[in-house]
Design a protein around this motif. Structure first.
Motif, mmCIF file in Angstrom:
data_model
loop_
_atom_site.group_PDB
_atom_site.id
_atom_site.type_symbol
_atom_site.label_atom_id
_atom_site.label_comp_id
_atom_site.label_asym_id
_atom_site.label_seq_id
_atom_site.Cartn_x
_atom_site.Cartn_y
_atom_site.Cartn_z
ATOM 1 N N THR A 50 -5.600 5.916 -4.970
ATOM 2 C CA THR A 50 -5.530 6.192 -3.535
ATOM 3 C C THR A 50 -4.217 6.881 -3.187
ATOM 4 O O THR A 50 -4.193 7.867 -2.435
ATOM 5 C CB THR A 50 -5.659 4.883 -2.732
ATOM 6 N N SER A 51 -3.106 6.395 -3.743
ATOM 7 C CA SER A 51 -1.809 7.004 -3.492
ATOM 8 C C SER A 51 -1.756 8.436 -4.010
ATOM 9 O O SER A 51 -1.049 9.277 -3.454
ATOM 10 C CB SER A 51 -0.699 6.172 -4.139
ATOM 11 N N VAL A 111 1.340 12.180 -8.608
ATOM 12 C CA VAL A 111 1.894 10.836 -8.781
ATOM 13 C C VAL A 111 1.918 10.435 -10.256
ATOM 14 O O VAL A 111 2.914 9.903 -10.759
ATOM 15 C CB VAL A 111 1.098 9.809 -7.955
ATOM 16 N N GLY A 253 -1.069 -0.975 -7.744
ATOM 17 C CA GLY A 253 -2.265 -0.878 -6.920
ATOM 18 C C GLY A 253 -3.444 -1.706 -7.372
ATOM 19 O O GLY A 253 -4.593 -1.297 -7.169
ATOM 20 N N ASP A 302 3.778 2.441 -0.185
ATOM 21 C CA ASP A 302 2.983 3.442 -0.894
ATOM 22 C C ASP A 302 3.519 3.632 -2.301
ATOM 23 O O ASP A 302 4.732 3.774 -2.509
ATOM 24 C CB ASP A 302 3.033 4.771 -0.136
ATOM 25 N N GLY A 304 3.151 6.128 -4.556
ATOM 26 C CA GLY A 304 3.753 7.428 -4.835
ATOM 27 C C GLY A 304 5.160 7.538 -4.286
ATOM 28 O O GLY A 304 6.065 8.031 -4.971
ATOM 29 N N GLN A 305 5.367 7.062 -3.061
ATOM 30 C CA GLN A 305 6.698 7.105 -2.472
ATOM 31 C C GLN A 305 7.649 6.185 -3.221
ATOM 32 O O GLN A 305 8.811 6.535 -3.462
ATOM 33 C CB GLN A 305 6.633 6.696 -1.002
#
Length: 316
Positions: A50-51, A111, A253, A302, A304-305
């Motif tokens: 999702t990320s 990512v 996740g 999140d 990725g962040q």
């Protein structure tokens, strides 16, 4: 792997609400754990995909499947996979498009490549030198989008437990064999019309003639082929080799749908090895049991962040 009974004592978990300063401190703790780790075991669930942009509902679904939504009332890619289509031509129009979008189309966000850059030591510090040495790693994932291998991860370090969009199998199945589907999927996507594929493109098992289906673990018919068993053995060997190592258990996740595959075993590994660090990166579901609280890093943000911030911390 751990059984549900063996993990029953890990029923109480905490999920702290973090201030900005606490979040920054958690990133620094994670960077320090990364530097000190002998190896990294990654457990990846749907939150990582999702990320990376693989959302199954909302704008992306409406953009890619508006025709199926209008005609059949399907509202997301997950439930669409269980829709009782009347014909195989409709079934494969849906599945070929879903497979293409989530397996063969360009990856929406880098990512996974960012994660690989930290693992192989290619992330660079400000002065140009590497921000850290390459890590011995392994990836255990329930995701079926094959993003890790597409991003450049070593195939021998990956275990896709729940299947692969890029494979299909006999629907019976008549044998524990899977088949690559890229060429066939691309043809179906190219030639489908009015949410149907040409009848001659409907795949059938070359052994028994029955219809094929995606190689996804949805029921007891899931095929665990030779490649699946070889990956399971490599994962087991990694665990044995690093049983007493300074291991970073990096859970990305993983939700509560199938906790017995990644989450509970990771908790047990951390509890059994005093040199292990457990890190849970999960937007809305970052948690760890009290038994390993002192060696856990939970970041509710999140993924990725968070990985971007981790890479930045490793560069310093």
């Amino acid at each position: 792997m751990s059984s549900p009974t063996a993990t029953a004592r890990f029923t109480s978990a905490y999920s702290p609400t973090m201030t900005d300063s606490e979040h920054a401190a958690a990133i620094e703790r994670l960077a320090q754990a990364w530097r000190e780790a002998d190896c990294v075991l990654i457990g990846a669930g749907s939150g990582l995909s999702t990320s990376a942009g693989y959302t199954y509902s909302g704008e992306r679904f409406d953009r890619l499947f508006s025709d199926f939504k209008e005609r059949y009332g399907i509202t997301d890619m997950y439930s669409g996979g269980f829709y009782p289509f009347d014909t195989l031509e409709e079934y494969w129009a849906w599945w070929s498009r879903a497979i293409y979008c989530n397996r063969y189309a360009p990856m929406p966000k880098p990512v996974h490549r960012l994660l690989l850059g930290m693992l192989d030591g290619s992330v660079r510090a400000r002065g140009g030198e590497t921000a850290g040495s390459a890590k011995d790693y392994f990836v255990l994932t329930t995701n079926v989008d094959h993003c890790f291998q597409r991003a450049g991860f070593d195939k021998a370090r990956l275990f896709y437990t729940q299947g692969d969009y890029g494979l299909w199998q006999c629907s019976l199945p008549c044998a524990q064999v899977t088949y690559d589907n890229e060429q066939a999927v691309r043809a179906m996507v190219e030639e489908q019309s009015d949410m149907r594929v040409p009848s001659e493109l409907v795949p059938h098992c070359p052994r028994c003639g029955r219809p094929m289906m995606p190689n996804l673990r949805v029921d007891g018919s899931f095929v665990e082929d030779d490649g699946w068993h070889a990956a399971a053995k490599r994962y087991h060997n990694f665990l044995v080799r690093h049983e007493k190592s300074r291991i970073l258990l990096l859970e990305l996740g993983v939700g509560g749908n199938t906790p017995g595959i990644i989450k509970y075993p990771f908790w047990q590994l951390a509890n059994a090895n005093p040199q292990a660090t457990y890190a849970c990166l999960n937007l809305g579901e970052a948690a760890a049991p009290p038994q390993i609280h002192s060696r856990s890093i939970c970041i509710n943000a999140d993924i990725g962040q968070t990985l971007t911030e981790l890479a930045r911390a490793l560069r310093r």
